[in-house]
Motif scaffolding. Structure first.
Motif, PDB file in Angstrom:
ATOM      1  N   ARG A   7       0.817  -1.205   0.000  1.00  0.00           N
ATOM      2  CA  ARG A   7       0.000   0.000   0.000  1.00  0.00           C
ATOM      3  C   ARG A   7       0.856   1.262   0.000  1.00  0.00           C
ATOM      4  N   ALA A   8       2.040   1.217   0.622  1.00  0.00           N
ATOM      5  CA  ALA A   8       2.884   2.405   0.687  1.00  0.00           C
ATOM      6  C   ALA A   8       3.321   2.873  -0.685  1.00  0.00           C
ATOM      7  N   GLU A   9       3.264   1.978  -1.684  1.00  0.00           N
ATOM      8  CA  GLU A   9       3.646   2.372  -3.027  1.00  0.00           C
ATOM      9  C   GLU A   9       2.555   3.186  -3.704  1.00  0.00           C
ATOM     10  N   ALA A  10       1.328   3.114  -3.206  1.00  0.00           N
ATOM     11  CA  ALA A  10       0.216   3.879  -3.745  1.00  0.00           C
ATOM     12  C   ALA A  10       0.105   5.204  -3.012  1.00  0.00           C
ATOM     13  N   LEU A  11      -0.720   6.089  -3.523  1.00  0.00           N
ATOM     14  CA  LEU A  11      -0.960   7.337  -2.823  1.00  0.00           C
ATOM     15  C   LEU A  11      -1.684   7.082  -1.514  1.00  0.00           C
ATOM     16  N   TYR A  74      -3.169  19.904  -8.160  1.00  0.00           N
ATOM     17  CA  TYR A  74      -2.594  20.919  -7.266  1.00  0.00           C
ATOM     18  C   TYR A  74      -1.646  20.314  -6.239  1.00  0.00           C
ATOM     19  N   ASP A  75      -1.777  19.012  -5.995  1.00  0.00           N
ATOM     20  CA  ASP A  75      -1.037  18.341  -4.929  1.00  0.00           C
ATOM     21  C   ASP A  75       0.296  17.813  -5.454  1.00  0.00           C
ATOM     22  N   VAL A  76       1.406  18.224  -4.838  1.00  0.00           N
ATOM     23  CA  VAL A  76       2.733  17.848  -5.335  1.00  0.00           C
ATOM     24  C   VAL A  76       2.977  16.340  -5.268  1.00  0.00           C
ATOM     25  N   PRO A  77       2.727  15.648  -4.134  1.00  0.00           N
ATOM     26  CA  PRO A  77       2.925  14.191  -4.133  1.00  0.00           C
ATOM     27  C   PRO A  77       2.114  13.486  -5.218  1.00  0.00           C
ATOM     28  N   VAL A  82       2.050  10.512 -10.392  1.00  0.00           N
ATOM     29  CA  VAL A  82       1.565  10.338 -11.766  1.00  0.00           C
ATOM     30  C   VAL A  82       2.731  10.287 -12.740  1.00  0.00           C
ATOM     31  N   ALA A  83       3.709  11.166 -12.548  1.00  0.00           N
ATOM     32  CA  ALA A  83       4.868  11.193 -13.440  1.00  0.00           C
ATOM     33  C   ALA A  83       5.639   9.876 -13.388  1.00  0.00           C
ATOM     34  N   ARG A  84       5.720   9.271 -12.191  1.00  0.00           N
ATOM     35  CA  ARG A  84       6.433   7.998 -12.054  1.00  0.00           C
ATOM     36  C   ARG A  84       5.632   6.838 -12.643  1.00  0.00           C
ATOM     37  N   ARG A  85       4.362   6.802 -12.348  1.00  0.00           N
ATOM     38  CA  ARG A  85       3.562   5.616 -12.675  1.00  0.00           C
ATOM     39  C   ARG A  85       3.061   5.608 -14.113  1.00  0.00           C
ATOM     40  N   TYR A  86       2.893   6.791 -14.697  1.00  0.00           N
ATOM     41  CA  TYR A  86       2.331   6.870 -16.050  1.00  0.00           C
ATOM     42  C   TYR A  86       3.278   7.638 -16.973  1.00  0.00           C
ATOM     43  N   PRO A  87       4.402   7.031 -17.322  1.00  0.00           N
ATOM     44  CA  PRO A  87       5.365   7.708 -18.197  1.00  0.00           C
ATOM     45  C   PRO A  87       4.741   8.000 -19.558  1.00  0.00           C
ATOM     46  N   ASN A  95      -3.076  25.356 -10.273  1.00  0.00           N
ATOM     47  CA  ASN A  95      -4.376  25.746  -9.759  1.00  0.00           C
ATOM     48  C   ASN A  95      -5.350  25.742 -10.932  1.00  0.00           C
ATOM     49  N   LEU A  96      -6.465  25.068 -10.805  1.00  0.00           N
ATOM     50  CA  LEU A  96      -7.361  24.878 -11.942  1.00  0.00           C
ATOM     51  C   LEU A  96      -8.095  26.142 -12.364  1.00  0.00           C
ATOM     52  N   VAL A  97      -8.037  27.200 -11.571  1.00  0.00           N
ATOM     53  CA  VAL A  97      -8.625  28.455 -12.032  1.00  0.00           C
ATOM     54  C   VAL A  97      -7.596  29.349 -12.710  1.00  0.00           C
ATOM     55  N   PHE A  98      -6.353  28.842 -12.855  1.00  0.00           N
ATOM     56  CA  PHE A  98      -5.300  29.536 -13.607  1.00  0.00           C
ATOM     57  C   PHE A  98      -4.544  28.483 -14.424  1.00  0.00           C
ATOM     58  N   LEU A  99      -5.153  28.005 -15.472  1.00  0.00           N
ATOM     59  CA  LEU A  99      -4.558  26.922 -16.252  1.00  0.00           C
ATOM     60  C   LEU A  99      -3.324  27.430 -17.009  1.00  0.00           C
ATOM     61  N   PRO A 100      -2.184  26.730 -16.894  1.00  0.00           N
ATOM     62  CA  PRO A 100      -0.938  27.199 -17.495  1.00  0.00           C
ATOM     63  C   PRO A 100      -0.830  26.819 -18.972  1.00  0.00           C
ATOM     64  N   LEU A 101      -1.799  27.272 -19.760  1.00  0.00           N
ATOM     65  CA  LEU A 101      -1.880  26.879 -21.172  1.00  0.00           C
ATOM     66  C   LEU A 101      -2.285  28.082 -22.019  1.00  0.00           C
ATOM     67  N   ARG A 102      -1.876  28.048 -23.275  1.00  0.00           N
ATOM     68  CA  ARG A 102      -2.247  29.109 -24.202  1.00  0.00           C
ATOM     69  C   ARG A 102      -3.731  29.036 -24.556  1.00  0.00           C
ATOM     70  N   ASP A 103      -4.257  30.133 -25.019  1.00  0.00           N
ATOM     71  CA  ASP A 103      -5.633  30.161 -25.511  1.00  0.00           C
ATOM     72  C   ASP A 103      -5.792  29.180 -26.668  1.00  0.00           C
ATOM     73  N   ALA A 104      -6.927  28.506 -26.698  1.00  0.00           N
ATOM     74  CA  ALA A 104      -7.312  27.645 -27.825  1.00  0.00           C
ATOM     75  C   ALA A 104      -6.253  26.602 -28.182  1.00  0.00           C
ATOM     76  N   SER A 105      -5.603  26.035 -27.157  1.00  0.00           N
ATOM     77  CA  SER A 105      -4.509  25.090 -27.404  1.00  0.00           C
ATOM     78  C   SER A 105      -4.877  23.636 -27.139  1.00  0.00           C
ATOM     79  N   ILE A 106      -6.110  23.377 -26.687  1.00  0.00           N
ATOM     80  CA  ILE A 106      -6.529  22.041 -26.258  1.00  0.00           C
ATOM     81  C   ILE A 106      -7.784  21.620 -27.024  1.00  0.00           C
ATOM     82  N   ASP A 107      -7.862  20.337 -27.375  1.00  0.00           N
ATOM     83  CA  ASP A 107      -9.045  19.803 -28.055  1.00  0.00           C
ATOM     84  C   ASP A 107     -10.122  19.350 -27.076  1.00  0.00           C
ATOM     85  N   VAL A 108      -9.690  18.737 -25.970  1.00  0.00           N
ATOM     86  CA  VAL A 108     -10.632  18.182 -24.986  1.00  0.00           C
ATOM     87  C   VAL A 108     -10.107  18.480 -23.586  1.00  0.00           C
TER      88      VAL A 108
END
Length: 257
Positions: A7-11, A74-77, A82-87, A95-108
C-alpha cells in the motif's frame, strides 16, 4: 489487487481519492472507470487536458487513444506519483482556475469527479473555455446532488464545496458559454443492482457501514462483502439519459461555442 504490504507504493488513502488496485476501493474505482471508458472515443487522436488528475489512472486510460495528454493537479505528491507511474503523460502542478496553457490550445478538457471540489466553479469553467479550441469539448463527471446528498444543500462530504443537480450542472455550463451536447447519468447496471438486492437495498450503504468512523484503509471488512466489491467491473454500471434525477453521477459533454 494491492496487498497491505505494498500500500505504501500507492498514494495515501484519504477516504476521498480513488486508487486502483485496492480491493476496498474497487466499487468507486470501477464506477469512475466506467465513465472514462464511455467517453474515451471523444479523446481519440486529440490533445487532452485532464484538469484534476488524481492518482492518474484516468489520464493513463485517455493516453491509450489520445495524441497527447497533459495531467494537472494541485497536490505535489500526486503529480510526482503520476509522473512515475504513467510515463509518457505530461504532468504539472497547477491551480485549476489559472490553467498554465495558451488560448485555444486544447481539443478536450476532461474533468472527472473534480468540479464538486472547487471553490470557484465558474472561474474554472471560464479557464476551460479559454484553453479549448473552437468546437473543443469539455467532459465533466460529478456526483448527482439529488442522490449523493439528498437531504441537504450542504455537502456531507468534507472534501466537496458545491454539489450539483442535473439542472444546476446544465445551467452552470451554459452560463460559462458552452453548448451542452449531452447530459447523462451513471446508474448501477445489472451486476451491481444484484448486489444492491443482496445487501438490503444498497451496496453503497453496506460499504459505508463498514468504513464510517474508521481511519481510511483501517476498517475490517466482512470477507463476503469484500469479495463482492472486488469482483465489480466497469461493465456493471450503465450510462444513459433516462431517469437523470435518480442517477448516481452526472456525465456531461459540452462544446465550446
Amino acid at each position: 489487487m494491492t496487498t497491505p504490504a505494498t500500500r505504501a507504493e500507492a498514494l495515501h488513502l484519504t477516504g476521498e481519492r480513488t486508487v486502483p488496485g485496492i480491493a476496498e476501493e474497487n466499487y468507486w474505482y470501477r464506477r469512475h472507470e466506467a465513465a472514462y471508458q464511455e467517453l474515451l472515443p471523444l479523446c481519440e487522436g486529440k490533445t487532452v487536458l485532464e484538469a484534476g488528475c488524481g492518482e492518474g489512472y484516468g489520464a493513463g486510460l485517455i493516453a491509450t487513444v489520445a495524441e497527447r495528454v497533459l495531467a494537472l493537479d494541485y497536490d505535489v505528491p500526486t503529480t510526482e506519483h503520476v509522473a512515475r507511474r504513467y510515463p509518457g503523460i505530461g504532468v504539472a502542478r497547477a491551480n485549476l482556475v489559472f490553467l498554465p496553457l495558451r488560448d485555444a490550445s486544447i481539443d478536450v478538457v476532461a474533468n472527472f469527479q473534480v468540479i464538486e471540489h472547487l471553490w470557484d466553479q465558474g472561474a474554472f469553467l471560464a479557464e476551460c473555455r479559454r484553453v479549448l479550441s473552437p468546437g473543443g469539448r469539455l467532459i465533466v463527471t460529478t456526483p448527482n446532488r439529488l442522490t449523493f446528498t439528498p437531504d441537504s444543500d450542504t455537502p456531507l462530504n468534507p472534501f466537496h464545496t458545491r454539489e450539483l443537480a442535473p439542472s444546476e450542472l446544465d445551467e452552470l455550463l451554459r452560463e460559462a458559454g458552452f453548448e451542452v451536447e449531452t447530459l447523462h447519468g451513471l446508474h448501477h447496471g445489472e451486476g451491481v443492482a444484484k448486489l444492491d438486492a443482496k445487501y438490503g437495498g444498497s451496496i453503497i450503504d453496506a460499504q459505508l457501514d463498514v468504513v464510517m468512523g474508521q481511519l481510511p484503509g483501517q476498517a475490517t471488512w466482512p470477507a463476503e462483502l469484500l469479495a463482492d466489491v472486488e469482483a465489480i467491473r466497469a461493465a456493471d454500471f450503465a450510462i444513459h439519459g433516462e431517469d437523470l434525477d435518480a442517477s448516481l453521477d452526472l456525465v456531461a459533454v459540452a462544446v465550446r461555442r
